[in-house]
Design a protein around this motif. Sequence first.
Motif, PDB file in Angstrom:
ATOM      1  N   GLU A  53       0.828  -1.191   0.000  1.00 48.51           N
ATOM      2  CA  GLU A  53       0.000   0.000   0.000  1.00 48.51           C
ATOM      3  C   GLU A  53       0.868   1.249   0.000  1.00 48.51           C
ATOM      4  OE1 GLU A  53      -2.450  -0.414   3.453  1.00 48.51           O
ATOM      5  OE2 GLU A  53      -0.886   0.251   4.817  1.00 48.51           O
ATOM      6  N   ILE A  54       0.262   2.353  -0.387  1.00 53.04           N
ATOM      7  CA  ILE A  54       0.969   3.628  -0.387  1.00 53.04           C
ATOM      8  C   ILE A  54       1.220   4.058   1.050  1.00 53.04           C
ATOM      9  CG2 ILE A  54       0.736   6.082  -0.895  1.00 53.04           C
ATOM     10  CD1 ILE A  54      -0.741   5.298  -3.461  1.00 53.04           C
ATOM     11  N   LYS A  57       2.514  10.062   0.012  1.00 55.80           N
ATOM     12  CA  LYS A  57       2.548  10.633  -1.323  1.00 55.80           C
ATOM     13  C   LYS A  57       2.657  12.148  -1.225  1.00 55.80           C
ATOM     14  CE  LYS A  57      -2.479  10.457  -1.619  1.00 55.80           C
ATOM     15  NZ  LYS A  57      -3.660   9.949  -2.389  1.00 55.80           N
ATOM     16  N   ASP A  63      -4.815  12.618  -8.327  1.00 60.05           N
ATOM     17  CA  ASP A  63      -5.681  11.524  -8.771  1.00 60.05           C
ATOM     18  C   ASP A  63      -5.294  10.966 -10.138  1.00 60.05           C
ATOM     19  OD1 ASP A  63      -8.729  12.934  -7.332  1.00 60.05           O
ATOM     20  OD2 ASP A  63      -7.051  11.818  -6.470  1.00 60.05           O
ATOM     21  N   GLN A  64      -4.465  11.684 -10.867  1.00 62.27           N
ATOM     22  CA  GLN A  64      -4.026  11.206 -12.187  1.00 62.27           C
ATOM     23  C   GLN A  64      -2.947  10.126 -12.073  1.00 62.27           C
ATOM     24  OE1 GLN A  64      -5.494  12.051 -15.166  1.00 62.27           O
ATOM     25  NE2 GLN A  64      -6.925  12.971 -13.725  1.00 62.27           N
ATOM     26  N   SER A  66      -1.209   6.716 -10.171  1.00 61.78           N
ATOM     27  CA  SER A  66      -1.455   5.541  -9.347  1.00 61.78           C
ATOM     28  C   SER A  66      -0.241   4.631  -9.426  1.00 61.78           C
ATOM     29  CB  SER A  66      -2.719   4.796  -9.786  1.00 61.78           C
ATOM     30  OG  SER A  66      -2.582   4.317 -11.111  1.00 61.78           O
ATOM     31  N   GLU A  68       1.150   0.467  -8.574  1.00 68.54           N
ATOM     32  CA  GLU A  68       0.675  -0.898  -8.403  1.00 68.54           C
ATOM     33  C   GLU A  68       1.869  -1.826  -8.330  1.00 68.54           C
ATOM     34  OE1 GLU A  68      -3.207  -2.984 -10.365  1.00 68.54           O
ATOM     35  OE2 GLU A  68      -1.570  -2.570 -11.730  1.00 68.54           O
ATOM     36  N   LYS A  78       1.411   4.662 -13.042  1.00 63.31           N
ATOM     37  CA  LYS A  78       0.502   4.992 -14.135  1.00 63.31           C
ATOM     38  C   LYS A  78       0.117   6.461 -14.033  1.00 63.31           C
ATOM     39  CE  LYS A  78      -3.110   2.306 -15.074  1.00 63.31           C
ATOM     40  NZ  LYS A  78      -4.489   1.737 -14.983  1.00 63.31           N
ATOM     41  N   ARG A  80      -2.723   8.700 -15.719  1.00 60.59           N
ATOM     42  CA  ARG A  80      -3.963   8.443 -16.480  1.00 60.59           C
ATOM     43  C   ARG A  80      -4.113   9.348 -17.685  1.00 60.59           C
ATOM     44  NH1 ARG A  80      -6.059   5.550 -12.240  1.00 60.59           N
ATOM     45  NH2 ARG A  80      -5.792   7.083 -10.617  1.00 60.59           N
TER      46      ARG A  80
END
Lengths: 113, 115
Positions: A53-54, A57, A63-64, A66, A68, A78, A80
């Motif tokens: 998990e993060i 940040k 929100d753009q 992410s 994984e 990523k 977006r």
Amino acid sequence: EPEVTQTPSHQVTQMGQEVILRCVPISNHLYFYWYRQILGQKVEFLVSFYNNEISEKSEIFDDQFSVERPDGSNFTLKIRSTKLEDSAMYFCASSLDSGYGYTFGSGTRLTVV
Amino acid sequence: GESVGLHLPTLSVQEGDNSIINCAYSNSASDYFIWYKQESGKGPQFIIDIRSNMDKRQGQRVTVLLNKTVKHLSLQIAATQPGDSAVYFCAERTTRRTNAGKSTFGDGTTLTVKP
């Protein structure tokens, strides 16, 4: 000597497109990070990742963005919908523990046109 | 907020001389400090680190000095070689925080070694 591997080394994308930057951290490391460096500027923290998990940040990581860890070896970033100001070198790093220095990859140069 | 700064953006030295690169930090809670070397087109490379319970640490040809009173650290490179030409960053971390491991980097000093 173990190393952090990043692919691709250079990515050119059109504004508004999604990009995925890939990293293979050192196998026994537990902490994973993404940093970026705009040309000629300092290295800026984006995100840290621990225990799937993060952990933390920055305000850049909106929100753009992410991250994984889809399997036991890869760690991806990523974006977006890329913006012109996302153009930078993106570095992946890993460390054995939060109290140790990082091993950085060679980076992915992202150019948004 | 946290900030880490270096006193000089560029430093030019003669091959064989000693180099001193300085860094100032502002976060009193910082307890772990790292110097990185970044060569052109590559990622930062770990050189040496020091924890806040020490004021000096030596490696091979490199020494890091930490002065917590004035929140200053320096990197000394002995007998500087052309291969030492690179950008040097200091970074700080507060390890007592959550399991984040986030480092804050300074602006970087470009070291040029003249033959």
